[in-house]
Motif scaffolding. Structure first.
Motif, PDB file in Angstrom:
ATOM      1  N   PHE A  55       0.859  -1.174   0.000  1.00 53.37           N
ATOM      2  CA  PHE A  55       0.000   0.000   0.000  1.00 53.37           C
ATOM      3  C   PHE A  55       0.897   1.227   0.000  1.00 53.37           C
ATOM      4  O   PHE A  55       2.124   1.134   0.119  1.00 53.37           O
ATOM      5  CB  PHE A  55      -0.926   0.023   1.227  1.00 53.37           C
ATOM      6  N   MET A  56       0.293   2.382  -0.149  1.00 58.95           N
ATOM      7  CA  MET A  56       1.019   3.655  -0.077  1.00 58.95           C
ATOM      8  C   MET A  56       0.291   4.567   0.901  1.00 58.95           C
ATOM      9  O   MET A  56      -0.925   4.481   1.045  1.00 58.95           O
ATOM     10  CB  MET A  56       1.079   4.314  -1.457  1.00 58.95           C
ATOM     11  N   ASN A  57       1.040   5.439   1.540  1.00 58.61           N
ATOM     12  CA  ASN A  57       0.419   6.531   2.284  1.00 58.61           C
ATOM     13  C   ASN A  57       1.307   7.764   2.171  1.00 58.61           C
ATOM     14  O   ASN A  57       2.445   7.692   1.698  1.00 58.61           O
ATOM     15  CB  ASN A  57       0.124   6.152   3.738  1.00 58.61           C
ATOM     16  N   LYS A  58       0.792   8.890   2.595  1.00 55.81           N
ATOM     17  CA  LYS A  58       1.475  10.154   2.354  1.00 55.81           C
ATOM     18  C   LYS A  58       2.813  10.226   3.078  1.00 55.81           C
ATOM     19  O   LYS A  58       3.820  10.627   2.494  1.00 55.81           O
ATOM     20  CB  LYS A  58       0.566  11.310   2.780  1.00 55.81           C
ATOM     21  N   ASP A  59       2.826   9.838   4.346  1.00 52.74           N
ATOM     22  CA  ASP A  59       4.068   9.937   5.113  1.00 52.74           C
ATOM     23  C   ASP A  59       5.162   9.080   4.501  1.00 52.74           C
ATOM     24  O   ASP A  59       6.323   9.496   4.401  1.00 52.74           O
ATOM     25  CB  ASP A  59       3.820   9.522   6.562  1.00 52.74           C
ATOM     26  N   MET A  60       4.789   7.858   4.095  1.00 54.55           N
ATOM     27  CA  MET A  60       5.781   6.949   3.529  1.00 54.55           C
ATOM     28  C   MET A  60       6.340   7.500   2.226  1.00 54.55           C
ATOM     29  O   MET A  60       7.554   7.489   1.992  1.00 54.55           O
ATOM     30  CB  MET A  60       5.135   5.581   3.290  1.00 54.55           C
ATOM     31  N   LEU A  61       5.468   8.039   1.368  1.00 51.78           N
ATOM     32  CA  LEU A  61       5.930   8.540   0.077  1.00 51.78           C
ATOM     33  C   LEU A  61       6.688   9.855   0.227  1.00 51.78           C
ATOM     34  O   LEU A  61       7.613  10.129  -0.544  1.00 51.78           O
ATOM     35  CB  LEU A  61       4.748   8.715  -0.870  1.00 51.78           C
ATOM     36  N   VAL A  62       6.314  10.667   1.191  1.00 54.10           N
ATOM     37  CA  VAL A  62       7.055  11.911   1.413  1.00 54.10           C
ATOM     38  C   VAL A  62       8.483  11.594   1.813  1.00 54.10           C
ATOM     39  O   VAL A  62       9.441  12.247   1.376  1.00 54.10           O
ATOM     40  CB  VAL A  62       6.352  12.765   2.491  1.00 54.10           C
ATOM     41  N   ARG A  63       8.667  10.537   2.643  1.00 61.43           N
ATOM     42  CA  ARG A  63      10.010  10.145   3.028  1.00 61.43           C
ATOM     43  C   ARG A  63      10.820   9.698   1.816  1.00 61.43           C
ATOM     44  O   ARG A  63      12.032   9.849   1.763  1.00 61.43           O
ATOM     45  CB  ARG A  63       9.945   9.028   4.060  1.00 61.43           C
ATOM     46  N   ASP A  64      10.115   9.124   0.823  1.00 57.82           N
ATOM     47  CA  ASP A  64      10.803   8.633  -0.372  1.00 57.82           C
ATOM     48  C   ASP A  64      10.966   9.737  -1.408  1.00 57.82           C
ATOM     49  O   ASP A  64      12.052   9.931  -1.969  1.00 57.82           O
ATOM     50  CB  ASP A  64      10.021   7.459  -0.964  1.00 57.82           C
ATOM     51  N   GLU A  65       9.889  10.474  -1.676  1.00 59.60           N
ATOM     52  CA  GLU A  65       9.913  11.506  -2.730  1.00 59.60           C
ATOM     53  C   GLU A  65      10.458  12.842  -2.230  1.00 59.60           C
ATOM     54  O   GLU A  65      11.079  13.582  -2.970  1.00 59.60           O
ATOM     55  CB  GLU A  65       8.485  11.711  -3.278  1.00 59.60           C
ATOM     56  N   GLY A  66      10.149  13.171  -0.969  1.00 62.91           N
ATOM     57  CA  GLY A  66      10.663  14.399  -0.387  1.00 62.91           C
ATOM     58  C   GLY A  66       9.819  15.626  -0.642  1.00 62.91           C
ATOM     59  O   GLY A  66      10.133  16.702  -0.155  1.00 62.91           O
ATOM     60  N   ASP A  67       8.724  15.535  -1.395  1.00 57.85           N
ATOM     61  CA  ASP A  67       7.896  16.687  -1.738  1.00 57.85           C
ATOM     62  C   ASP A  67       6.456  16.353  -1.378  1.00 57.85           C
ATOM     63  O   ASP A  67       5.804  15.545  -2.057  1.00 57.85           O
ATOM     64  CB  ASP A  67       8.028  17.010  -3.227  1.00 57.85           C
ATOM     65  N   ALA A  68       5.928  16.965  -0.321  1.00 56.01           N
ATOM     66  CA  ALA A  68       4.584  16.644   0.137  1.00 56.01           C
ATOM     67  C   ALA A  68       3.536  17.018  -0.900  1.00 56.01           C
ATOM     68  O   ALA A  68       2.566  16.284  -1.114  1.00 56.01           O
ATOM     69  CB  ALA A  68       4.306  17.359   1.460  1.00 56.01           C
ATOM     70  N   ALA A  69       3.705  18.169  -1.569  1.00 52.85           N
ATOM     71  CA  ALA A  69       2.731  18.588  -2.571  1.00 52.85           C
ATOM     72  C   ALA A  69       2.701  17.613  -3.747  1.00 52.85           C
ATOM     73  O   ALA A  69       1.638  17.263  -4.272  1.00 52.85           O
ATOM     74  CB  ALA A  69       3.064  19.999  -3.063  1.00 52.85           C
ATOM     75  N   GLN A  70       3.883  17.161  -4.165  1.00 51.04           N
ATOM     76  CA  GLN A  70       3.952  16.214  -5.276  1.00 51.04           C
ATOM     77  C   GLN A  70       3.315  14.870  -4.894  1.00 51.04           C
ATOM     78  O   GLN A  70       2.635  14.240  -5.699  1.00 51.04           O
ATOM     79  CB  GLN A  70       5.406  16.004  -5.683  1.00 51.04           C
ATOM     80  N   VAL A  71       3.529  14.451  -3.650  1.00 49.33           N
ATOM     81  CA  VAL A  71       2.937  13.194  -3.191  1.00 49.33           C
ATOM     82  C   VAL A  71       1.415  13.302  -3.156  1.00 49.33           C
ATOM     83  O   VAL A  71       0.691  12.397  -3.597  1.00 49.33           O
ATOM     84  CB  VAL A  71       3.493  12.822  -1.800  1.00 49.33           C
ATOM     85  N   ALA A  72       0.907  14.424  -2.636  1.00 51.87           N
ATOM     86  CA  ALA A  72      -0.544  14.609  -2.577  1.00 51.87           C
ATOM     87  C   ALA A  72      -1.149  14.609  -3.977  1.00 51.87           C
ATOM     88  O   ALA A  72      -2.213  14.017  -4.219  1.00 51.87           O
ATOM     89  CB  ALA A  72      -0.871  15.916  -1.853  1.00 51.87           C
ATOM     90  N   GLN A  73      -0.455  15.257  -4.924  1.00 52.15           N
ATOM     91  CA  GLN A  73      -0.954  15.275  -6.300  1.00 52.15           C
ATOM     92  C   GLN A  73      -0.923  13.874  -6.910  1.00 52.15           C
ATOM     93  O   GLN A  73      -1.847  13.464  -7.623  1.00 52.15           O
ATOM     94  CB  GLN A  73      -0.109  16.229  -7.144  1.00 52.15           C
ATOM     95  N   LEU A  74       0.139  13.124  -6.608  1.00 45.15           N
ATOM     96  CA  LEU A  74       0.249  11.767  -7.128  1.00 45.15           C
ATOM     97  C   LEU A  74      -0.920  10.901  -6.662  1.00 45.15           C
ATOM     98  O   LEU A  74      -1.568  10.213  -7.464  1.00 45.15           O
ATOM     99  CB  LEU A  74       1.568  11.156  -6.662  1.00 45.15           C
ATOM    100  N   LEU A  75      -1.201  10.928  -5.366  1.00 44.81           N
ATOM    101  CA  LEU A  75      -2.283  10.098  -4.839  1.00 44.81           C
ATOM    102  C   LEU A  75      -3.634  10.564  -5.346  1.00 44.81           C
ATOM    103  O   LEU A  75      -4.534   9.744  -5.596  1.00 44.81           O
ATOM    104  CB  LEU A  75      -2.249  10.117  -3.315  1.00 44.81           C
TER     105      LEU A  75
END
Length: 892
Positions: free
Chosen positions: A298-318
């Protein structure tokens, strides 16, 4: 075909017949197009009925899950059966706020009287005025369905419509049903605080295997059972995929589909649908992250932010993935997860495996570390195994073994089974864990895997040659556990006695040292428990029971401490520790784990002391559902056998012990457990009138071991040897300082033996001592394990105030249970059997007929349990029965 039709069920078969007959709702403007071949789903119609009691119903889920179809069926029933007016608006990207409400009002007016609504339509009319005029016409009990609400890409229009719905619900009795791929503001806390909102997660809309078979049957598709099982597995019950497959297979109505023929068709359809859903995403910046997410559970915002480093980009991705219908949000243990649809995950993973520029093991290994950081240990272990990162897998299981064994025991067994043999044999932790998990997974039905634990010890010993510092202490702790479980209790104790110095040195280390110290103290304590050194074991358990670290070890330490206190006779203290454990903040998540087994055993043993059988049975039912640890299983066996003994079921109790010995073997039990088992076997043999066998079984343990002292005294007493029973009790109390249980047992036996010998003063003194100790400790069972009628008679003579001790207590033994009682004439005949004379000679000496002597000899043989003259003489000497007891009246 007929087989699958039968499995569909009566209700669905009726739907099949209606669909084939051309049933279904008639087309209405604004509604989805009705389908002739459509499966009605009563369970979801009932779910919508329940949800529609709220003001807002949000039906949310990924693409293709059948949201629109189910809601359309429900709306159709509301119109035809409930008589409610319904407006259905399917949102489009070009919708305006005014256009949406004009469509809604127009449908409701047509359904009411067939007319068109009047509304301001001047080009210069403000939107607010137009919408207000439209909404004022909605004042009844209408149902408004806003389908595909996620298509409103203009955030301003979507927000305005949400405000309009709020205004409408405050003034009318309307029900608004919002169908969307993504979450909307209607589910937010602000709206939920003002209105009654019900959310239906359509992940449950996926077809069951029976429903998949029913859909295919509706179109006349013939198939066999393996084929439908494969379809359900590959498509995961995804309604859109199942429907598309059905349409294609229906083109060949006279063909019977088999698994091998159908599999490529199913795979192609799954790929086509996934390609359609992801066509707008391929080649974008979000696409690589989405493909990577297919490998992760699964994915969640905190996990992907740690990987991608950009919270806005992660939110847009999901948001992009959710709008595309690739998955949905779920909430597990208070945490939000975005999970791709199973078919999407499978197709994207297969496509990723074919790409040469991306490495699935690398992605899985990185994902495992991300998931570990999120606390999702189960998924992290699974990805570590998928990445074949065996060192990391070993580190994960070693660090988080408590949580893994508590929640995901069976899955951990399956993961350990795929570790390569060469790596497994060099990692002592994995060897130890695999053996322990295999035994627990089998519920204690297999023999003890001693060889596997011996290999774990050998691997740890080999690794100690190069380990230093914390690793050396950790491996030494592992050696203690492995040696003990392999049956090498002496070596385990030797290694355990060398650990305290190492653990003291480690206390200066940060958190790892504290955790290591806790593990070490637990293993040293358990080793002393097995050795029979209960005081030393309690000294190691005490700091763990007060520790704020490692809640599972704290629960286990309190359980072992309570168990030892109850076993030693301090039942009151044991019950206090059980109460503390069950009131601990960590009890709820750990109460059904292997670490809670000692608590449940101690609680049941304490309840037996008050003959509280409902409480005993409740804890035993919990124990029956728990995975057994190799070292805790004998504790459960002892509890079961002891309960059966107190109930007078000697055969059942003996069977429980025999089964345990068959699994363990006598050499695999520690001193502690051997003592427990032999004490129980002795008492059960006494219950079966086998006093000689009971004494013989205890004889090898008469080396000063306190645990068998009470049983030996009871066996001597019930064997009719009151002088030896009293002498044995006196010696044990003079030579040592016995535990409260042993002291009480010896005093009770001494009192009964003194009464048999006519020494009522000594009996009174022993009764007073036993009553003082047992009342102070809350101990009862020693009073139940002597002849009940003799004890009651003794109370009547010297201590009537103690009669409440036996109130509501079980009666286990009676005075004539094991001691043969011979008449005076039988005693005379028994004495004559020592001589060489025949039956006729004995009859002549006694002045009776030979038949009378033969009858008395047969009675003697029966009472002594023998079959020959020589055996009768030998057993009579053992029972001290030679000669008739003085003062006994002859009754022949």
């Amino acid at each position: 075909m007929e087989e699958m039709l039968t499995s569909v069920g009566t209700e669905q078969a009726a739907d099949v017949a209606r669909a084939r007959g051309g049933g279904g709702r008639t087309p209405r403007p604004g509604y989805p197009r009705p389908r002739r071949f459509q499966l009605r789903r009563p369970r979801w119609l009932e779910a919508l009925d329940d949800a529609a009691r709220a003001q807002i119903v949000c039906v949310r889920g990924p693409a293709g899950t059948g949201k629109t179809t189910v809601v359309a069926d429900w709306v159709d029933r509301e119109v035809t059966e409930g008589g409610r007016r319904v407006a259905w608006h399917g949102a489009r990207e070009t919708d305006t706020r005014c256009g949406l409400w004009r469509s809604v009002v127009a449908q409701l007016r047509r359904e009411a009287d067939g007319s068109q609504p009047e509304h301001p339509d001047r080009d210069d009319a403000p939107d607010e005025e137009v919408v207000a005029a439209l909404l004022t016409r909605l004042d009844g009990d209408e149902v408004i369905v806003l389908d595909e609400f996620d298509r409103l890409r203009d955030a301003g229009i979507a927000a305005a419509v949400e405000d309009d719905v709020a205004w409408l619900l405050e003034r009318t009795r309307c029900t608004v049903v919002v169908v969307s791929r993504r979450s909307t503001a209607f589910e937010g806390t602000a709206v939920a605080a003002r209105f009654d909102v019900e959310v239906l997660d359509t992940s449950g809309l996926l077809f069951t295997q029976q429903e998949t078979a029913a859909v295919l049957t509706l179109r006349g598709v013939a198939f066999d059972s393996p084929a439908i099982a494969m379809v359900h597995e590959r498509l995961s019950g995804w309604p859109t995929a199942v429907q598309r497959l059905t349409n294609q297979l229906a083109l060949e109505p006279h063909r019977v589909w088999h698994r091998d023929e159908l599999e490529p068709v199913v795979r192609r359809i799954a790929v086509e649908i996934v390609d359609e859903l992801t066509s707008g995403l391929r080649g974008t910046a979000s696409w690589p992250a989405i493909v990577t997410g297919a490998v992760l559970p699964f994915m969640n915002k905190d996990m992907l932010v740690r990987d991608e480093g950009d919270a806005a980009q992660v939110a847009q991705l999901l948001d992009v993935a959710e709008r595309a219908g690739l998955g949905a949000w779920t909430r597990v243990r208070g945490r939000s997860r975005f999970t791709l649809t199973p078919v999407v995950k499978r197709v994207l993973t297969e496509q990723l495996a074919l790409q040469e520029d991306r490495s699935m093991p690398d992605i899985a290994a990185a994902g495992a570390r991300l998931l570990e950081g999120e606390g999702e240990i189960r998924e992290a272990v699974g990805l570590a195994a998928a990445a074949q990162d065996w060192p990391y897998l070993a580190a994960l299981t070693r660090q988080h073994y408590a949580v893994l064994c508590r929640d995901h025991h069976a899955e951990l067994v399956a993961i350990l089974a795929v570790v390569p043999r060469d790596h497994m044999e060099t990692d002592p932790w994995l060897l130890h864990l695999q053996a322990a998990m295999h035994f627990a997974d089998d519920g204690g039905r297999t023999a003890v895997p001693a060889a596997a634990f011996a290999r774990a010890d050998a691997a740890a010993r080999e690794r100690l040659k190069s380990d230093v510092g914390a690793e050396s202490v950790r491996d030494s702790v592992l050696r203690v556990a492995s040696l003990r479980r392999a049956g090498s209790f002496g070596r385990a104790l030797a290694v355990a006695r060398s650990l305290p110095d190492l653990l003291t040195a480690m206390r200066t280390t940060p958190a790892a040292g504290v955790r290591l110290s806790a593990d070490g103290h637990m293993q040293v304590g358990i080793t002393h428990l097995h050795d029979g050194s209960h005081e030393e074991a309690l000294q190691h358990f005490a700091p763990l029971a007060r520790s704020n670290e490692d809640p599972h070890l704290r629960i286990q330490a309190m359980g072992y401490s309570a168990y030892l206190h109850v076993l030693r006779g301090d039942v009151r203290r044991g019950r206090e520790l059980v109460t503390l454990a069950m009131r601990d903040g960590s009890w709820f998540p750990w109460r059904h784990s292997v670490w809670a087994v000692p608590v449940h055993v101690a609680a049941a043993l304490a309840a037996l002391e008050t003959w509280d059988l409902p409480t005993v049975d409740r804890h035993m039912r919990v124990l029956d559902t728990l995975p057994y640890d190799l070292e805790d299983w004998p504790l459960v066996v002892h509890l079961r056998a002891f309960r059966l003994l107190l109930q007078g079921d000697g055969l059942g109790g003996f069977g429980v012990i025999r089964d345990a010995e068959g699994h363990y073997g006598r050499d695999a039990l520690s001193n502690h457990h051997q003592g427990l088992m032999h004490v129980l076997k002795s008492d059960l043999l006494l219950l079966a009138r086998q006093a000689k066998a009971a004494l013989a079984g205890l004889r090898p343990f008469l080396d000063g071991r306190e645990s068998v002292a009470g049983a030996q005294a009871r066996a001597l007493l019930l064997a009719g040897n009151a002088p030896h029973a009293r002498l044995f009790a006196d010696r044990l109390m003079w030579r040592s300082n016995p535990s409260p249980r042993t002291r009480t047992e010896l005093h009770v036996v001494r009192a009964v033996a003194s009464c048999r010998l006519g020494d009522l003063d000594a009996a009174r003194t022993s009764l007073d001592e036993a009553a003082t100790v047992s009342s102070a400790r809350g101990l009862s069972t020693p009073w139940w394990l002597v002849p009940r009628d003799e004890l009651e008679g003794l109370f009547d003579q010297v201590a009537p105030h103690l009669r409440p001790v036996l109130a509501d207590a079980p009666s286990v033994y009676s005075s004539d249970l094991t001691v043969p009682r011979l008449t005076r004439r039988e005693g005379v005949v028994l004495t004559r059997l020592r001589a060489q004379g025949s039956i006729e000679d004995i009859a002549t000496d006694l002045g009776v007929s030979p038949n009378t002597v033969k009858t008395q000899v047969r009675s003697i043989y029966r009472k002594l349990g023998v079959g020959s003259r020589a055996e009768a003489v030998r057993v009579a000497y053992e029972w001290h029965l030679m000669g008739a007891p003085e003062g006994q009246r002859a009754d022949v």
